[in-house]
Design a protein around this motif. Sequence first.
Motif, PDB file in Angstrom:
ATOM      1  N   LEU A   1       0.824  -1.209   0.000  1.00 59.24           N
ATOM      2  CA  LEU A   1       0.000   0.000   0.000  1.00 59.24           C
ATOM      3  C   LEU A   1       0.858   1.260   0.000  1.00 59.24           C
ATOM      4  O   LEU A   1       0.576   2.233  -0.705  1.00 59.24           O
ATOM      5  N   GLY A   2       1.938   1.232   0.796  1.00 56.49           N
ATOM      6  CA  GLY A   2       2.759   2.431   0.969  1.00 56.49           C
ATOM      7  C   GLY A   2       3.742   2.671  -0.170  1.00 56.49           C
ATOM      8  O   GLY A   2       3.865   3.797  -0.664  1.00 56.49           O
ATOM      9  N   ILE A   3       4.430   1.627  -0.591  1.00 53.22           N
ATOM     10  CA  ILE A   3       5.447   1.776  -1.647  1.00 53.22           C
ATOM     11  C   ILE A   3       4.771   1.922  -3.005  1.00 53.22           C
ATOM     12  O   ILE A   3       5.159   2.733  -3.838  1.00 53.22           O
ATOM     13  N   GLY A   4       3.709   1.141  -3.235  1.00 54.39           N
ATOM     14  CA  GLY A   4       3.048   1.160  -4.552  1.00 54.39           C
ATOM     15  C   GLY A   4       1.933   2.185  -4.654  1.00 54.39           C
ATOM     16  O   GLY A   4       1.673   2.720  -5.725  1.00 54.39           O
ATOM     17  N   GLY A   5       1.233   2.410  -3.539  1.00 52.62           N
ATOM     18  CA  GLY A   5       0.079   3.302  -3.548  1.00 52.62           C
ATOM     19  C   GLY A   5      -1.219   2.525  -3.653  1.00 52.62           C
ATOM     20  O   GLY A   5      -1.231   1.316  -3.922  1.00 52.62           O
ATOM     21  N   THR A   6      -2.337   3.231  -3.467  1.00 51.87           N
ATOM     22  CA  THR A   6      -3.642   2.546  -3.415  1.00 51.87           C
ATOM     23  C   THR A   6      -4.007   1.912  -4.760  1.00 51.87           C
ATOM     24  O   THR A   6      -4.543   0.802  -4.781  1.00 51.87           O
ATOM     25  N   ASP A   7      -3.729   2.578  -5.860  1.00 53.39           N
ATOM     26  CA  ASP A   7      -4.061   1.980  -7.167  1.00 53.39           C
ATOM     27  C   ASP A   7      -3.266   0.706  -7.397  1.00 53.39           C
ATOM     28  O   ASP A   7      -3.796  -0.292  -7.898  1.00 53.39           O
ATOM     29  N   PHE A   8      -2.006   0.754  -7.012  1.00 57.43           N
ATOM     30  CA  PHE A   8      -1.166  -0.432  -7.197  1.00 57.43           C
ATOM     31  C   PHE A   8      -1.656  -1.576  -6.315  1.00 57.43           C
ATOM     32  O   PHE A   8      -1.749  -2.730  -6.752  1.00 57.43           O
ATOM     33  N   TYR A   9      -2.005  -1.244  -5.054  1.00 56.04           N
ATOM     34  CA  TYR A   9      -2.537  -2.275  -4.154  1.00 56.04           C
ATOM     35  C   TYR A   9      -3.761  -2.945  -4.792  1.00 56.04           C
ATOM     36  O   TYR A   9      -3.875  -4.164  -4.821  1.00 56.04           O
ATOM     37  N   ARG A  10      -4.653  -2.090  -5.315  1.00 54.54           N
ATOM     38  CA  ARG A  10      -5.880  -2.644  -5.903  1.00 54.54           C
ATOM     39  C   ARG A  10      -5.550  -3.562  -7.080  1.00 54.54           C
ATOM     40  O   ARG A  10      -6.056  -4.679  -7.178  1.00 54.54           O
ATOM     41  N   LYS A  11      -4.656  -3.080  -7.945  1.00 57.88           N
ATOM     42  CA  LYS A  11      -4.299  -3.882  -9.129  1.00 57.88           C
ATOM     43  C   LYS A  11      -3.664  -5.216  -8.710  1.00 57.88           C
ATOM     44  O   LYS A  11      -4.049  -6.279  -9.196  1.00 57.88           O
ATOM     45  N   ALA A  12      -2.707  -5.137  -7.813  1.00 56.15           N
ATOM     46  CA  ALA A  12      -1.918  -6.337  -7.495  1.00 56.15           C
ATOM     47  C   ALA A  12      -2.632  -7.291  -6.542  1.00 56.15           C
ATOM     48  O   ALA A  12      -2.754  -8.476  -6.815  1.00 56.15           O
ATOM     49  N   LEU A  13      -3.169  -6.764  -5.421  1.00 54.53           N
ATOM     50  CA  LEU A  13      -3.673  -7.656  -4.367  1.00 54.53           C
ATOM     51  C   LEU A  13      -5.173  -7.913  -4.444  1.00 54.53           C
ATOM     52  O   LEU A  13      -5.656  -8.873  -3.857  1.00 54.53           O
ATOM     53  N   VAL A  14      -5.886  -7.044  -5.190  1.00 55.62           N
ATOM     54  CA  VAL A  14      -7.336  -7.258  -5.320  1.00 55.62           C
ATOM     55  C   VAL A  14      -7.657  -7.844  -6.697  1.00 55.62           C
ATOM     56  O   VAL A  14      -8.286  -8.882  -6.809  1.00 55.62           O
ATOM     57  N   GLU A  15      -7.162  -7.165  -7.755  1.00 53.40           N
ATOM     58  CA  GLU A  15      -7.497  -7.600  -9.118  1.00 53.40           C
ATOM     59  C   GLU A  15      -6.510  -8.650  -9.656  1.00 53.40           C
ATOM     60  O   GLU A  15      -6.719  -9.204 -10.732  1.00 53.40           O
ATOM     61  N   LEU A  16      -5.460  -8.908  -8.949  1.00 54.78           N
ATOM     62  CA  LEU A  16      -4.445  -9.912  -9.320  1.00 54.78           C
ATOM     63  C   LEU A  16      -3.892  -9.665 -10.730  1.00 54.78           C
ATOM     64  O   LEU A  16      -3.680 -10.604 -11.514  1.00 54.78           O
ATOM     65  N   ASP A  17      -3.678  -8.393 -11.036  1.00 52.54           N
ATOM     66  CA  ASP A  17      -3.131  -8.004 -12.337  1.00 52.54           C
ATOM     67  C   ASP A  17      -1.686  -8.494 -12.435  1.00 52.54           C
ATOM     68  O   ASP A  17      -0.835  -8.126 -11.611  1.00 52.54           O
ATOM     69  N   MET A  18      -1.402  -9.333 -13.451  1.00 55.34           N
ATOM     70  CA  MET A  18      -0.078  -9.961 -13.530  1.00 55.34           C
ATOM     71  C   MET A  18       1.040  -8.954 -13.795  1.00 55.34           C
ATOM     72  O   MET A  18       2.152  -9.107 -13.292  1.00 55.34           O
ATOM     73  N   ASP A  19       0.740  -7.899 -14.549  1.00 56.08           N
ATOM     74  CA  ASP A  19       1.776  -6.884 -14.798  1.00 56.08           C
ATOM     75  C   ASP A  19       2.173  -6.207 -13.489  1.00 56.08           C
ATOM     76  O   ASP A  19       3.361  -6.009 -13.213  1.00 56.08           O
ATOM     77  N   ALA A  20       1.162  -5.903 -12.687  1.00 59.84           N
ATOM     78  CA  ALA A  20       1.449  -5.268 -11.385  1.00 59.84           C
ATOM     79  C   ALA A  20       2.201  -6.236 -10.482  1.00 59.84           C
ATOM     80  O   ALA A  20       3.193  -5.876  -9.855  1.00 59.84           O
ATOM     81  N   LEU A  21       1.774  -7.486 -10.451  1.00 57.81           N
ATOM     82  CA  LEU A  21       2.424  -8.476  -9.577  1.00 57.81           C
ATOM     83  C   LEU A  21       3.876  -8.705  -9.970  1.00 57.81           C
ATOM     84  O   LEU A  21       4.731  -8.949  -9.121  1.00 57.81           O
ATOM     85  N   GLY A  22       4.162  -8.608 -11.276  1.00 58.02           N
ATOM     86  CA  GLY A  22       5.521  -8.872 -11.758  1.00 58.02           C
ATOM     87  C   GLY A  22       6.347  -7.613 -11.974  1.00 58.02           C
ATOM     88  O   GLY A  22       7.417  -7.674 -12.565  1.00 58.02           O
ATOM     89  N   SER A  23       5.868  -6.486 -11.469  1.00 55.92           N
ATOM     90  CA  SER A  23       6.468  -5.194 -11.798  1.00 55.92           C
ATOM     91  C   SER A  23       7.666  -4.824 -10.944  1.00 55.92           C
ATOM     92  O   SER A  23       7.911  -5.410  -9.893  1.00 55.92           O
ATOM     93  N   ASP A  24       8.399  -3.770 -11.385  1.00 54.95           N
ATOM     94  CA  ASP A  24       9.517  -3.231 -10.591  1.00 54.95           C
ATOM     95  C   ASP A  24       9.020  -2.666  -9.260  1.00 54.95           C
ATOM     96  O   ASP A  24       9.741  -2.671  -8.263  1.00 54.95           O
TER      97      ASP A  24
END
Length: 418
Positions: free
Chosen positions: A201-224
């Motif tokens: 949540l802190g390093i990525g931000g709320t949008d990133f949290y949503r993409k990675a941990l809620v929507e399981l977006d593979m680009d976000a999960l595999g991102s820098d």
Amino acid sequence: MKTFARALCGAVSMIAVTAAAPALAEPKAEVLHYWTSGGEAKAVQALQEAFAARGGEWVDAPVAGGGGDAQAAVLRARVLAGDPPAAVQIKGPNIQEWAEAGALGDLTAVATAQDWDKVLPEAIQNIVKYEGKYVAVPVNVHRVDWIWANPEVLAKVGAEVPTTWEEFNETADKLQAAGIIPLAHGGQPWQDATVFETVVLGIGGTDFYRKALVELDMDALGSDTMVAVFDQMRKMRGYVDPDFPGRDWNLATAMVMRGEAAMQIMGDWAKGEFAAAGKVPGVDYVCASTPSDNGYLLNSDSFAMFNVSGDDNVEGQAVLAELILGTEFQETFNLFKGSIPARTDVPRAEFDDCAIKSMDDMVAAAEGGTLLGSMAHEIAQAGAVRGAFIDVATAHFNSDMSSQDAVDQLVKAIKLAQ
Ligand code: GAL
């Protein structure tokens, strides 16, 4: 999707839980929960007492183990044996899964009588409703993304609670140089995952949290960005003491309380421990949300009423459901538990600054689109997907795995878990 619960329960229809049991019925309820720490036990005792005051016979079925994984295993075994408890502490998608299996009672009658639609926030209604019907009664809102700190210990290095992750690391480095444990932590997978999700949540931000941990977006999960998350987790690993493995969360809270460590990252059930020890917020300890762009990680405990027979049990379930969302009990329970009421119309007068901050931040986050379900505490994810996140987060935390390897493993594990 044939879930574990559906496989277990077969085709069972939902039974209405109403207070219409024969007049002779004596309310009784066996309650399966995992609240055994100081603050948790005080809160559940308040529920027992309130139930007894209504003539109820409470059969306590506690299963020790913060985070609830041990309790969930007991529940599955009980349902498998055809002997479900009457009431069960339960959360998030698990409620949907058991409801889909037809294992849960329909609380519409109580919900209508108490007008739950009017007093429960939409985010909570979505958790406890299945196909438009209430199938669980929410008892609280727990915020997960908190730092609990000992101001006296921080003052030893001229610091206050950090408001950015850079500041967190600077303060932790100073504390360590002064021979002070920066981060009190309990080495259990769900606790590692609790810290992990606040760092996402802190390093990525709320949008990133949503993409990675809620929507399981593979680009976000595999991102820098996820690599940067694991870099920060590696730092956090360096800020805990050598005795952290296996430690229960409330023992880590006690380290902050006693001044043996400066900070803990944990949901506000930690505040229940401070309260149970008579500690005063703003004096003995301070609370602050972990650094983020106004995110709010939501966890909420509920009780679901499993299909059980016997008028006393059905009466007991109805009394419990009514009692749990009563305004008076909502205040009593949440003052002990460290959480805030699920219903939005409970007077604030008795609640401390941490609770008021949680109430206001939740409303602001809901309005601003930054209110997010906790993954570690089974709101945004449950079952195999949650398990995959926890496995990788804890494997990385307890090894010298590189951040890139952790990210690769995470992508693989989430793909497999879906
Ligand atoms: C959470 C639960 C909280 C708290 C915590 C520690 O999952 O929702 O109520 O008890 O675990 O056990």
